[in-house]
Design a protein around this motif. Structure first.
Motif, PDB file in Angstrom:
ATOM      1  N   THR A   1       0.829  -1.202   0.000  1.00 23.71           N
ATOM      2  CA  THR A   1       0.000   0.000   0.000  1.00 23.71           C
ATOM      3  C   THR A   1       0.863   1.253   0.000  1.00 23.71           C
ATOM      4  O   THR A   1       0.577   2.220  -0.712  1.00 23.71           O
ATOM      5  CB  THR A   1      -0.944   0.007   1.213  1.00 23.71           C
ATOM      6  OG1 THR A   1      -1.730  -1.187   1.213  1.00 23.71           O
ATOM      7  CG2 THR A   1      -1.874   1.209   1.168  1.00 23.71           C
ATOM      8  N   LEU A   2       1.917   1.250   0.799  1.00 22.81           N
ATOM      9  CA  LEU A   2       2.847   2.379   0.809  1.00 22.81           C
ATOM     10  C   LEU A   2       3.453   2.594  -0.572  1.00 22.81           C
ATOM     11  O   LEU A   2       3.546   3.726  -1.066  1.00 22.81           O
ATOM     12  CB  LEU A   2       3.956   2.140   1.836  1.00 22.81           C
ATOM     13  CG  LEU A   2       3.659   2.516   3.283  1.00 22.81           C
ATOM     14  CD1 LEU A   2       4.726   1.943   4.209  1.00 22.81           C
ATOM     15  CD2 LEU A   2       3.573   4.030   3.449  1.00 22.81           C
ATOM     16  N   ARG A   3       3.868   1.518  -1.203  1.00 26.94           N
ATOM     17  CA  ARG A   3       4.470   1.626  -2.531  1.00 26.94           C
ATOM     18  C   ARG A   3       3.471   2.147  -3.555  1.00 26.94           C
ATOM     19  O   ARG A   3       3.803   2.975  -4.401  1.00 26.94           O
ATOM     20  CB  ARG A   3       5.011   0.265  -2.971  1.00 26.94           C
ATOM     21  CG  ARG A   3       6.316  -0.113  -2.286  1.00 26.94           C
ATOM     22  CD  ARG A   3       6.754  -1.503  -2.674  1.00 26.94           C
ATOM     23  NE  ARG A   3       8.094  -1.800  -2.197  1.00 26.94           N
ATOM     24  CZ  ARG A   3       8.572  -3.013  -2.036  1.00 26.94           C
ATOM     25  NH1 ARG A   3       7.800  -4.067  -2.320  1.00 26.94           N
ATOM     26  NH2 ARG A   3       9.798  -3.207  -1.595  1.00 26.94           N
ATOM     27  N   MET A   4       2.242   1.650  -3.483  1.00 29.86           N
ATOM     28  CA  MET A   4       1.207   2.099  -4.416  1.00 29.86           C
ATOM     29  C   MET A   4       0.922   3.590  -4.264  1.00 29.86           C
ATOM     30  O   MET A   4       0.571   4.271  -5.230  1.00 29.86           O
ATOM     31  CB  MET A   4      -0.078   1.296  -4.205  1.00 29.86           C
ATOM     32  CG  MET A   4      -0.003  -0.149  -4.678  1.00 29.86           C
ATOM     33  SD  MET A   4      -1.507  -1.084  -4.278  1.00 29.86           S
ATOM     34  CE  MET A   4      -2.729  -0.123  -5.165  1.00 29.86           C
ATOM     35  N   LYS A   5       1.087   4.096  -3.047  1.00 29.82           N
ATOM     36  CA  LYS A   5       0.848   5.516  -2.800  1.00 29.82           C
ATOM     37  C   LYS A   5       2.083   6.375  -3.067  1.00 29.82           C
ATOM     38  O   LYS A   5       2.030   7.595  -2.861  1.00 29.82           O
ATOM     39  CB  LYS A   5       0.357   5.716  -1.361  1.00 29.82           C
ATOM     40  CG  LYS A   5      -1.058   5.204  -1.144  1.00 29.82           C
ATOM     41  CD  LYS A   5      -1.532   5.426   0.280  1.00 29.82           C
ATOM     42  CE  LYS A   5      -2.983   4.986   0.448  1.00 29.82           C
ATOM     43  NZ  LYS A   5      -3.934   5.898  -0.204  1.00 29.82           N
ATOM     44  N   GLY A   6       3.165   5.743  -3.505  1.00 28.60           N
ATOM     45  CA  GLY A   6       4.324   6.511  -3.933  1.00 28.60           C
ATOM     46  C   GLY A   6       5.579   6.391  -3.103  1.00 28.60           C
ATOM     47  O   GLY A   6       6.586   7.024  -3.420  1.00 28.60           O
ATOM     48  N   PHE A   7       5.551   5.603  -2.022  1.00 24.92           N
ATOM     49  CA  PHE A   7       6.779   5.467  -1.225  1.00 24.92           C
ATOM     50  C   PHE A   7       7.855   4.786  -2.056  1.00 24.92           C
ATOM     51  O   PHE A   7       7.608   3.810  -2.748  1.00 24.92           O
ATOM     52  CB  PHE A   7       6.519   4.665   0.042  1.00 24.92           C
ATOM     53  CG  PHE A   7       7.731   4.584   0.946  1.00 24.92           C
ATOM     54  CD1 PHE A   7       7.928   5.528   1.941  1.00 24.92           C
ATOM     55  CD2 PHE A   7       8.671   3.586   0.782  1.00 24.92           C
ATOM     56  CE1 PHE A   7       9.041   5.472   2.767  1.00 24.92           C
ATOM     57  CE2 PHE A   7       9.786   3.510   1.596  1.00 24.92           C
ATOM     58  CZ  PHE A   7       9.973   4.465   2.591  1.00 24.92           C
ATOM     59  N   ASN A   8       9.087   5.301  -1.961  1.00 22.03           N
ATOM     60  CA  ASN A   8      10.197   4.791  -2.762  1.00 22.03           C
ATOM     61  C   ASN A   8      11.340   4.379  -1.844  1.00 22.03           C
ATOM     62  O   ASN A   8      11.931   5.211  -1.162  1.00 22.03           O
ATOM     63  CB  ASN A   8      10.665   5.865  -3.745  1.00 22.03           C
ATOM     64  CG  ASN A   8      11.635   5.328  -4.793  1.00 22.03           C
ATOM     65  OD1 ASN A   8      12.397   4.403  -4.540  1.00 22.03           O
ATOM     66  ND2 ASN A   8      11.591   5.914  -5.986  1.00 22.03           N
ATOM     67  N   GLY A   9      11.638   3.101  -1.845  1.00 20.86           N
ATOM     68  CA  GLY A   9      12.705   2.581  -1.006  1.00 20.86           C
ATOM     69  C   GLY A   9      14.096   2.939  -1.468  1.00 20.86           C
ATOM     70  O   GLY A   9      15.080   2.642  -0.786  1.00 20.86           O
TER      71      GLY A   9
END
Length: 322
Positions: A184-192
């Motif tokens: 969910t974080l990734r889908m909302k734009g979080f970038n590791g």
């Protein structure tokens, strides 16, 4: 992953045992999933909502002191006169507000001085007003992980008083009930691949296993050198807090096993640095700052692909020479 939400607003003391009827779901396969609470609750019997409102009451009280540690203009949206059977105002006020000030300062210092840091992740009770009241730099992306119902209640009240996020910043909510918080974080734009800072204060943590999942989540998404800070229930340590060295050892082992170097922060020392005095009390929380020593999953995946590409290129060159 499902469970029935049944827990008290206040965490058990350090020596207490969390009863089997109050489980925090744990994924034994170590996938970074969210935690789903299923219960039909009203505002009056929702322990998460009541706990968040109690904390807002503390911030409201601090804001209206002659020389407040911080000013939360929006706490009044949620504040209520606390029940003495549910909250001891004097017992929690000083330590809680010192923690608020410490976390505020750490967050702002990091985003203003760490090169490329634009991602802030708040693990909260759903009524964290930091996205609205702190002076975030332009282009900051703030992710809030918190219970969906509490967050939506808070969002309605904040909208009603005209609260706004700083211009050029983005505020995104990730429900605690998400089946997979990482995705969910990734889908909302979080970038590791980009720096981030993580702060936990108020997030419902019911068992040690639940916090280990949080650590596992953060360690997989935060880049090397990123910070994770905040407050934890003292009873997680499963030790007597009267022996500071044993608490530090327990915390050190727990965090290091997930790739973090951790430091316990003294409420008294923070208070002194602010020109305040703290009345000795059993507050029940531990304040900490941890630094990520590992590389994020995204970084590791990129390097794995690059290594694979180099190996494949080498094989092709060798074949052509033959």
């Amino acid at each position: 992953m499902e469970c029935l939400l049944r827990f008290a607003c206040s965490p058990p003391p350090p020596t207490a045992i969390v009863p089997p009827s109050l489980p925090f779901p744990l994924n034994t396969k170590k996938k970074r999933n969210g935690w789903l609470f299923r219960a039909k609750l009203s505002d009056d019997n929702d322990p998460l909502l009541q706990s968040a409102m109690d904390s807002a009451s503390l911030r409201f009280h601090e804001t209206h002191r002659p020389e407040p540690l911080f000013v939360d203009l929006y706490a009044g949206c949620f504040a209520q006169v606390p029940s003495h059977t549910r909250i001891d105002l004097k017992k929690r006020l000083q330590h809680y507000c010192i923690a608020i000030k410490f976390i505020d300062d750490k967050l702002l210092r990091a985003v203003n001085h760490m090169d490329g840091l634009k991602q802030v992740v708040l693990l909260s009770d759903g009524m964290d007003t930091r996205p609205y009241r702190l002076n975030w730099p332009s282009s900051t992306i703030i992710f809030d992980i918190s219970p969906e119902r509490v967050f939506q209640k808070a969002a309605e009240k904040l909208k009603g008083v005209g609260a706004k996020i700083p211009r050029s910043c983005l505020y995104l909510h990730v429900p605690l009930e998400s089946s997979n918080i990482q995705e969910t974080l990734r889908m909302k734009g979080f970038n590791g691949h980009h720096p981030s800072i993580w702060a936990i204060q108020g997030l419902p943590v019911m068992t040690l296993a639940s916090f280990e999942e949080i650590l596992f989540l953060v360690s997989g998404m935060a880049m090397n050198g990123c910070l994770f800070l905040g407050e934890l229930p003292a009873w997680l340590a499963e030790t007597e807090l009267g022996t500071r060295s044993s608490t530090e050892k327990w915390m050190g082992n727990l965090f290091m096993s997930n790739g973090f170097n951790v430091e316990i922060i003294s409420y008294n020392e923070i208070a002194k640095s602010l020109g305040k005095e703290v009345v000795p009390r059993d507050y029940g929380n531990v304040l900490f700052v941890a630094e990520q020593l590992r590389f994020s999953d995204d970084q590791m995946e990129t390097w794995r692909r690059e290594l694979q590409r180099v190996e494949e290129d080498g094989d092709e060159e060798g074949f052509e020479e033959l």
